[in-house]
Scaffold this motif. Sequence first.
Motif, PDB file in Angstrom:
ATOM      1  N   GLN A   1      45.086  46.534  39.501  1.00 54.20           N
ATOM      2  CA  GLN A   1      45.533  47.835  39.004  1.00 54.20           C
ATOM      3  C   GLN A   1      44.543  48.927  39.353  1.00 54.20           C
ATOM      4  OE1 GLN A   1      46.249  46.513  34.796  1.00 54.20           O
ATOM      5  NE2 GLN A   1      47.990  47.933  34.929  1.00 54.20           N
ATOM      6  N   ARG A   2      43.271  48.613  39.170  1.00 50.29           N
ATOM      7  CA  ARG A   2      42.250  49.620  39.459  1.00 50.29           C
ATOM      8  C   ARG A   2      42.284  50.029  40.938  1.00 50.29           C
ATOM      9  NH1 ARG A   2      38.504  46.317  36.328  1.00 50.29           N
ATOM     10  NH2 ARG A   2      38.230  47.191  34.229  1.00 50.29           N
ATOM     11  N   GLU A   3      42.375  49.023  41.793  1.00 50.30           N
ATOM     12  CA  GLU A   3      42.346  49.323  43.222  1.00 50.30           C
ATOM     13  C   GLU A   3      43.591  50.081  43.653  1.00 50.30           C
ATOM     14  OE1 GLU A   3      40.999  47.109  47.351  1.00 50.30           O
ATOM     15  OE2 GLU A   3      41.187  45.985  45.484  1.00 50.30           O
ATOM     16  N   ARG A   4      44.711  49.767  43.024  1.00 58.78           N
ATOM     17  CA  ARG A   4      45.981  50.407  43.414  1.00 58.78           C
ATOM     18  C   ARG A   4      46.151  51.782  42.783  1.00 58.78           C
ATOM     19  NH1 ARG A   4      49.171  47.000  41.215  1.00 58.78           N
ATOM     20  NH2 ARG A   4      49.682  48.288  39.390  1.00 58.78           N
TER      21      ARG A   4
ATOM     22  N   GLU B   1      36.579  53.606  47.110  1.00 55.99           N
ATOM     23  CA  GLU B   1      37.218  52.294  46.940  1.00 55.99           C
ATOM     24  C   GLU B   1      36.419  51.416  45.983  1.00 55.99           C
ATOM     25  OE1 GLU B   1      37.202  48.828  49.929  1.00 55.99           O
ATOM     26  OE2 GLU B   1      39.112  49.863  50.312  1.00 55.99           O
ATOM     27  N   ARG B   2      35.096  51.380  46.171  1.00 54.66           N
ATOM     28  CA  ARG B   2      34.282  50.538  45.287  1.00 54.66           C
ATOM     29  C   ARG B   2      34.251  51.117  43.870  1.00 54.66           C
ATOM     30  NH1 ARG B   2      29.252  51.651  44.169  1.00 54.66           N
ATOM     31  NH2 ARG B   2      28.627  49.452  44.122  1.00 54.66           N
ATOM     32  N   ALA B   3      34.298  52.444  43.747  1.00 55.92           N
ATOM     33  CA  ALA B   3      34.337  53.055  42.419  1.00 55.92           C
ATOM     34  C   ALA B   3      35.611  52.667  41.687  1.00 55.92           C
ATOM     35  CB  ALA B   3      34.243  54.575  42.544  1.00 55.92           C
ATOM     36  N   ARG B   4      36.738  52.694  42.385  1.00 64.27           N
ATOM     37  CA  ARG B   4      38.017  52.336  41.758  1.00 64.27           C
ATOM     38  C   ARG B   4      38.039  50.877  41.345  1.00 64.27           C
ATOM     39  NH1 ARG B   4      40.164  55.278  46.272  1.00 64.27           N
ATOM     40  NH2 ARG B   4      40.664  57.417  45.652  1.00 64.27           N
ATOM     41  N   ARG B   5      37.338  50.030  42.085  1.00 66.04           N
ATOM     42  CA  ARG B   5      37.314  48.609  41.751  1.00 66.04           C
ATOM     43  C   ARG B   5      36.438  48.327  40.537  1.00 66.04           C
ATOM     44  NH1 ARG B   5      36.661  47.429  47.503  1.00 66.04           N
ATOM     45  NH2 ARG B   5      34.443  47.098  47.076  1.00 66.04           N
ATOM     46  N   GLY B   6      35.785  49.339  40.029  1.00 70.54           N
ATOM     47  CA  GLY B   6      34.928  49.147  38.868  1.00 70.54           C
ATOM     48  C   GLY B   6      33.509  48.775  39.218  1.00 70.54           C
TER      49      GLY B   6
END
Length: 393
Positions: A176-179, A266-271
């Motif tokens: 969900q985070r990545e999308r 991208e890495r920020a969105r992945r947590g």
Amino acid sequence: MANTGSPSPAETGGTAVAEDSSAPLIQLLDPDGRLRDDPVFSAYAQDVDAEMLRGFYRDIALTRRFDAEATALQRQGALALWVPCRGQEAAQIGSGRATRPTDYIFPTYREHGVALTRGVDFAEMLRIFRGVSNGGWDPRENRFHMYTMVLAAQVPHATGYAMGVAQDQSDWTAEQRERDGEAVVAYFGDGASSEGDIHESMVFAASFDAPVVFFCQNNQWAISVPFEVQSKVPLAERAAGYGFPGVRVDGNDIVACLAVTRWALERARRGEGPALIEAVTYRMSAHTTADDPTKYRTSDQEQSWVHRDPMTRLEKHLRDTGQIDDAFLAQVERDADALAADLRSKAFSFPDPSLEDSFNNVYAESHPLIREESEWFRQYESGFADHQTGGNR
């Protein structure tokens, strides 16, 4: 977009082309307009085709014309001040185009190219510099915050906002985070990097894995103070002290700026927390229209950066590869002329705020002292009106 993990600067293997530092400088489009490969970041620019590059060129051209027209308006007395961005367009547009519409941007006062990528009306941006508004656009519509005139003040705001985003998404799955995940970008300059606000923001962002990308445009000058006085090491290296990655990128290379920002977002969105990007560029004009750069830098210094101009670099690549012709460039010039004419027309049509509005905006509710001062100024103004019509002052 390929997922290549979250490399540290040492792992990126970036092409080291900077003369002034041994730190790697990521570059995908060199000053001669040739594309280069990078073992990590090229994967984040795989979709960059001729159409996208032509769009980038148009973005730079329109931003540069807007900048020139706003400078002219200030010289003619239509604006109180202007903050040029000439030379920094690739860093701004490349990073801005890397964001998603759901991301939130916290700019300084020079991110005109980023504003373009977020759909902010250029004319509305002039309101604050004309002194007729505290902003000019609704940040909720573009997710592009108001310009911040206080040095570095927007960076704690960006970090706090990102910490809130992390809380809102705390129960999301990685997919969900990545999308759908939201990320934040905080822009600042090399001068602001000496402010305590930057240090405090990075401490909090690292401690709470806030999904924020710190994007520093190192334009070599903090007004009249050269970068070597600001820092003895590349700014990107400071990130290691906070426990997150730092990447140094050629800020005049729009493709590299796009790729590196995509990686960080991208890495920020992945947590995986924050990252620091240092975009090495050059301020080709004055710090503001109140500044005279001839007092502190030489023409030789300025000329040494001319061949690195982001607009010239991209045009050379597009011409050499047959992706643009004279007809395309002529159309871009016509579009820029139309933008400038519209900008000038709107700038002179802004209504002047009333004195009453100025007092009403100080506090949310009426205040005795403000009422008293308002009445004093009202009488003062009426005295001038009487004098003009032959009455007593």
